[in-house]
Write a protein that holds these residues in place. Structure first.
Motif, PDB file in Angstrom:
ATOM      1  N   UNK A  48       0.843  -1.329  -0.170  1.00  0.00           N
ATOM      2  CA  UNK A  48      -0.046   0.196   0.080  1.00  0.00           C
ATOM      3  C   UNK A  48       1.002   1.264   0.093  1.00  0.00           C
ATOM      4  N   UNK A  49       1.923   1.164   0.900  1.00  0.00           N
ATOM      5  CA  UNK A  49       2.866   2.385   0.875  1.00  0.00           C
ATOM      6  C   UNK A  49       3.436   2.630  -0.520  1.00  0.00           C
ATOM      7  N   UNK A  50       3.655   1.545  -1.315  1.00  0.00           N
ATOM      8  CA  UNK A  50       4.518   1.691  -2.597  1.00  0.00           C
ATOM      9  C   UNK A  50       3.512   1.939  -3.577  1.00  0.00           C
ATOM     10  N   UNK A  51       2.305   1.796  -3.708  1.00  0.00           N
ATOM     11  CA  UNK A  51       1.254   2.065  -4.441  1.00  0.00           C
ATOM     12  C   UNK A  51       0.839   0.924  -5.328  1.00  0.00           C
ATOM     13  N   UNK A  52       1.481  -0.296  -4.979  1.00  0.00           N
ATOM     14  CA  UNK A  52       0.943  -1.410  -5.772  1.00  0.00           C
ATOM     15  C   UNK A  52      -0.441  -1.780  -5.352  1.00  0.00           C
ATOM     16  N   UNK A 103      -0.220   6.405   6.581  1.00  0.00           N
ATOM     17  CA  UNK A 103      -1.105   5.996   6.022  1.00  0.00           C
ATOM     18  C   UNK A 103      -2.492   6.291   6.519  1.00  0.00           C
ATOM     19  N   UNK A 104      -3.362   6.403   5.823  1.00  0.00           N
ATOM     20  CA  UNK A 104      -4.702   6.293   6.209  1.00  0.00           C
ATOM     21  C   UNK A 104      -5.288   5.156   6.760  1.00  0.00           C
ATOM     22  N   UNK A 105      -5.957   5.172   7.715  1.00  0.00           N
ATOM     23  CA  UNK A 105      -6.692   3.951   8.331  1.00  0.00           C
ATOM     24  C   UNK A 105      -7.935   4.236   8.955  1.00  0.00           C
TER      25      UNK A 105
END
Length: 297
Positions: free
Chosen positions: A141-145, A160-162
């Motif tokens: 998620x951090x990488x945008x994959x 990150x949004x959570x």
């Protein structure tokens, strides 16, 4: 219809006034003239036949009725935003694909039902699911994959949004022949001093257990395994106790293949969390899936 639909623009203004603390600030937030905002709020109060704001030189605070209205209005406005985002996505055809990752417990026990409900609501949605442990989901998620992730770990990066979509109960389980089979309670100290069958590092279940036992000296595990199924088999075979989600051992507890040993005091729960990067507000299919997961759709 016997009753008119509420005016969403006026409700958005009212929520802005409550959040900002004054009619002037709420109007400014929405780019309205204060005189128009004051008139709209007055008309809303007249329609509802109750005062919604207590006005003073220091600003405006909601009355008891105003607090209730603001809470309900937020839910209604959020549903309207999701509706608009889904409509826009349907027109463009671009945002109807979603790459989502889920940690094993969520992927096995919850995500299939969430996706099925989403597909019922949005038949044109295309969902690509990747099943990994929580650490891997967070990384992608951090990488945008991945556009969206669902994880079990309580340890989340601040960038990150959570959103917590539900709580999950952790339980101690043993095989029928284990010495704890007839125990009525187990304390955290004894749990820390006992070699357990655990998931691999990076697993949300493993990290949740580590947080629960963070104040104790923990012995080396009896076995380290990479799936919930493998942990269940090892425990049933007598390899040692384990701490797992109640979701993944429900059938084994019902059949007697595994036995539950209650914790002393209160039970232990952990959050199941949706995570994403970028703008705080989700839109399109991702927003709809999170709403389904949280039981709000």
């Amino acid at each position: 219809m016997a009753q008119a639909w509420p005016n969403l623009s006026v409700l958005e203004l009212f929520v802005a006034v409550v959040d900002e603390g004054s009619v002037a600030s709420g109007a400014r937030k929405l780019g309205m003239a204060q005189s128009n905002a004051s008139r709209s709020i007055a008309e809303l109060e007249a329609d509802l036949k109750t005062p919604l704001l207590e006005r003073s030189p220091r600003g405006s605070a909601p009355t008891a009725a105003g607090v209730l209205l603001a809470d309900s209005a937020r839910e209604l406005l959020e549903a309207a935003r999701r509706f608009n985002s889904v409509v826009r996505a349907g027109r463009s055809g671009e945002a109807m694909e979603l790459r989502v990752g889920a940690s094993l417990t969520i992927a096995d026990m919850l995500l299939p039902a969430w996706v099925a409900e989403l597909k019922r609501r949005l038949p044109q949605a295309r969902i690509d699911v990747r099943v990994e442990n929580s650490a891997q989901v967070i990384e992608e998620v951090q990488r945008g994959t991945l556009q969206l992730g669902f994880v079990e770990t309580p340890n989340l990066p601040v960038r990150l949004n959570a959103l917590v979509v539900r709580e999950d109960e952790l339980v101690v389980v043993v095989g029928p022949d284990h010495e704890w089979a007839n125990r009525t309670r187990i304390g955290l100290q004894e749990l820390a001093e006992t070699p357990l069958v655990v998931r691999e590092p990076g697993s949300g279940t493993r990290e949740a257990l580590q947080e629960v036992l963070s104040g104790y000296d923990v012995v080396e595990p009896a076995q380290v395994l990479s799936s919930n199924a493998a942990v269940r088999v090892a425990v049933a075979a007598g390899a040692g106790p384990a701490v797992l989600s109640e979701l993944v051992v429900r059938d084994q507890l019902a059949s007697g293949e595994l036995l539950r040993v209650p914790f002393e005091g209160e039970g232990i729960s952990r959050p199941l969390t949706a995570i994403w990067s970028g703008p705080r507000r989700l839109t399109g299919v991702a927003a709809e899936l999170v709403a389904v997961a949280a039981g709000r759709a």
